[in-house]
Design a protein around this motif. Structure first.
Motif, PDB file in Angstrom:
ATOM      1  N   THR A  40     -12.429   7.997 -39.313  1.00 43.97           N
ATOM      2  CA  THR A  40     -13.346   8.986 -39.883  1.00 43.97           C
ATOM      3  C   THR A  40     -13.243   9.011 -41.397  1.00 43.97           C
ATOM      4  O   THR A  40     -14.251   9.108 -42.105  1.00 43.97           O
ATOM      5  CB  THR A  40     -13.051  10.387 -39.296  1.00 43.97           C
ATOM      6  OG1 THR A  40     -13.146  10.313 -37.877  1.00 43.97           O
ATOM      7  CG2 THR A  40     -14.012  11.431 -39.824  1.00 43.97           C
ATOM      8  N   LEU A  41     -12.034   8.903 -41.917  1.00 42.90           N
ATOM      9  CA  LEU A  41     -11.827   8.869 -43.370  1.00 42.90           C
ATOM     10  C   LEU A  41     -12.489   7.641 -43.989  1.00 42.90           C
ATOM     11  O   LEU A  41     -13.126   7.733 -45.043  1.00 42.90           O
ATOM     12  CB  LEU A  41     -10.331   8.891 -43.684  1.00 42.90           C
ATOM     13  CG  LEU A  41      -9.929   9.020 -45.140  1.00 42.90           C
ATOM     14  CD1 LEU A  41     -10.446  10.328 -45.714  1.00 42.90           C
ATOM     15  CD2 LEU A  41      -8.418   8.952 -45.268  1.00 42.90           C
ATOM     16  N   LEU A  88     -15.092   5.984 -42.816  1.00 46.73           N
ATOM     17  CA  LEU A  88     -16.541   6.210 -42.750  1.00 46.73           C
ATOM     18  C   LEU A  88     -16.992   7.173 -43.846  1.00 46.73           C
ATOM     19  O   LEU A  88     -18.000   6.946 -44.513  1.00 46.73           O
ATOM     20  CB  LEU A  88     -16.931   6.751 -41.375  1.00 46.73           C
ATOM     21  CG  LEU A  88     -18.413   7.014 -41.130  1.00 46.73           C
ATOM     22  CD1 LEU A  88     -19.223   5.736 -41.291  1.00 46.73           C
ATOM     23  CD2 LEU A  88     -18.611   7.597 -39.744  1.00 46.73           C
ATOM     24  N   THR A  89     -16.230   8.211 -44.085  1.00 41.88           N
ATOM     25  CA  THR A  89     -16.547   9.172 -45.142  1.00 41.88           C
ATOM     26  C   THR A  89     -16.470   8.501 -46.513  1.00 41.88           C
ATOM     27  O   THR A  89     -17.319   8.746 -47.380  1.00 41.88           O
ATOM     28  CB  THR A  89     -15.588  10.372 -45.085  1.00 41.88           C
ATOM     29  OG1 THR A  89     -15.672  10.952 -43.776  1.00 41.88           O
ATOM     30  CG2 THR A  89     -15.922  11.415 -46.131  1.00 41.88           C
ATOM     31  N   GLY A  90     -15.472   7.639 -46.723  1.00 44.84           N
ATOM     32  CA  GLY A  90     -15.345   6.904 -47.987  1.00 44.84           C
ATOM     33  C   GLY A  90     -16.550   6.021 -48.255  1.00 44.84           C
ATOM     34  O   GLY A  90     -17.061   5.974 -49.390  1.00 44.84           O
ATOM     35  N   MET A 150     -19.558   6.498 -47.141  1.00 43.15           N
ATOM     36  CA  MET A 150     -20.678   7.391 -47.459  1.00 43.15           C
ATOM     37  C   MET A 150     -20.616   7.872 -48.906  1.00 43.15           C
ATOM     38  O   MET A 150     -21.628   7.874 -49.604  1.00 43.15           O
ATOM     39  CB  MET A 150     -20.674   8.611 -46.523  1.00 43.15           C
ATOM     40  CG  MET A 150     -21.184   8.314 -45.159  1.00 43.15           C
ATOM     41  SD  MET A 150     -21.109   9.709 -44.008  1.00 43.15           S
ATOM     42  CE  MET A 150     -21.195  11.137 -45.019  1.00 43.15           C
ATOM     43  N   VAL A 151     -19.436   8.267 -49.371  1.00 49.11           N
ATOM     44  CA  VAL A 151     -19.289   8.757 -50.743  1.00 49.11           C
ATOM     45  C   VAL A 151     -19.615   7.656 -51.747  1.00 49.11           C
ATOM     46  O   VAL A 151     -20.340   7.889 -52.726  1.00 49.11           O
ATOM     47  CB  VAL A 151     -17.868   9.328 -50.960  1.00 49.11           C
ATOM     48  CG1 VAL A 151     -17.594   9.575 -52.431  1.00 49.11           C
ATOM     49  CG2 VAL A 151     -17.683  10.597 -50.157  1.00 49.11           C
ATOM     50  N   GLY A 193     -23.821  10.176 -42.111  1.00 49.71           N
ATOM     51  CA  GLY A 193     -23.299  11.546 -42.076  1.00 49.71           C
ATOM     52  C   GLY A 193     -23.338  12.129 -40.678  1.00 49.71           C
ATOM     53  O   GLY A 193     -22.372  12.750 -40.227  1.00 49.71           O
ATOM     54  N   ALA A 227     -20.670  10.526 -38.667  1.00 46.80           N
ATOM     55  CA  ALA A 227     -19.352  11.070 -38.992  1.00 46.80           C
ATOM     56  C   ALA A 227     -19.111  12.399 -38.286  1.00 46.80           C
ATOM     57  O   ALA A 227     -18.023  12.655 -37.766  1.00 46.80           O
ATOM     58  CB  ALA A 227     -19.211  11.237 -40.499  1.00 46.80           C
ATOM     59  N   VAL A 228     -20.129  13.255 -38.234  1.00 55.60           N
ATOM     60  CA  VAL A 228     -19.989  14.547 -37.550  1.00 55.60           C
ATOM     61  C   VAL A 228     -19.790  14.337 -36.056  1.00 55.60           C
ATOM     62  O   VAL A 228     -18.927  14.965 -35.429  1.00 55.60           O
ATOM     63  CB  VAL A 228     -21.212  15.457 -37.834  1.00 55.60           C
ATOM     64  CG1 VAL A 228     -21.212  16.670 -36.934  1.00 55.60           C
ATOM     65  CG2 VAL A 228     -21.238  15.865 -39.298  1.00 55.60           C
ATOM     66  N   PHE A 230     -16.307  13.100 -35.448  1.00 53.46           N
ATOM     67  CA  PHE A 230     -15.313  14.168 -35.591  1.00 53.46           C
ATOM     68  C   PHE A 230     -15.307  15.081 -34.366  1.00 53.46           C
ATOM     69  O   PHE A 230     -14.241  15.409 -33.841  1.00 53.46           O
ATOM     70  CB  PHE A 230     -15.572  14.982 -36.863  1.00 53.46           C
ATOM     71  CG  PHE A 230     -14.577  16.087 -37.052  1.00 53.46           C
ATOM     72  CD1 PHE A 230     -13.287  15.793 -37.466  1.00 53.46           C
ATOM     73  CD2 PHE A 230     -14.918  17.399 -36.780  1.00 53.46           C
ATOM     74  CE1 PHE A 230     -12.348  16.806 -37.622  1.00 53.46           C
ATOM     75  CE2 PHE A 230     -13.990  18.417 -36.926  1.00 53.46           C
ATOM     76  CZ  PHE A 230     -12.704  18.125 -37.358  1.00 53.46           C
TER      77      PHE A 230
END
Length: 160
Positions: free
Chosen positions: A32-33, A35-37, A39-40, A59, A62-63, A66
């Motif tokens: 998840t981290l 995937l978030t990276g 996206m950022v 996004g 990712a939700v 999670f």
């Protein structure tokens, strides 16, 4: 009075122990981290309007990942005289013992890893994964203990 009756047995929770819960957080948290990276980085480096659809899709993914992780880690099943009571992050449901046709171990290979979990095969309807039973260990004594407990309850409920 029959001492071996299912009505005389205490309710039993089936779920992850604290070590398995922590291991699952590490494994799923890192994905998840990552995937978030991604996206950022995409948000900070892209100024094209068409890419926002892709970032929005990531996004949502990712939700969903999670919520799935929380559901996997904290989902449990209560074995009662009535049946299996599923307690997950997103739902509650009861499967009466009379609707159970069997308990099976499902094994599948994902990214060169073997994942196992237990499923309740129902008389009608689709099979359901039993929360708190997923493991990546091929020979898992904890998974076998959970399967024996569920099958014993089911057998006593059906056979009286």
């Amino acid at each position: 009075m029959d001492v071996d009756s299912i009505m005389d047995m205490p309710d039993v929770w089936i779920g992850f122990n604290s070590d398995d819960r922590q291991r699952a957080w590490w494994q799923n948290g890192l994905a998840t981290l990552a995937l978030t990276g991604v996206m950022v980085v995409m948000i900070l480096t892209t100024h094209e309007p068409s890419i926002w659809w892709f970032v929005s899709g990531l996004g949502v993914l990712a939700v969903v990942a999670f919520v799935g992780t929380v559901n996997l880690i904290y989902g449990r099943v209560l074995l009662t005289a009535r049946g299996l009571e599923f307690h997950t992050f997103v739902s509650r449901r009861v499967i009466p013992w009379s609707e159970v046709a069997g308990i099976e171990t499902r094994r599948r290979v994902i990214r060169s890893r073997v994942l196992c979990d237990l499923r309740v095969v129902r008389v009608r309807g689709r099979s359901l994964t039993i929360p708190g039973t997923a493991t990546s260990r091929v020979m898992d004594a904890e998974l076998e203990r959970k399967q024996v407990a569920i099958q014993e309850r089911w057998s006593r409920a059906v056979n009286g």
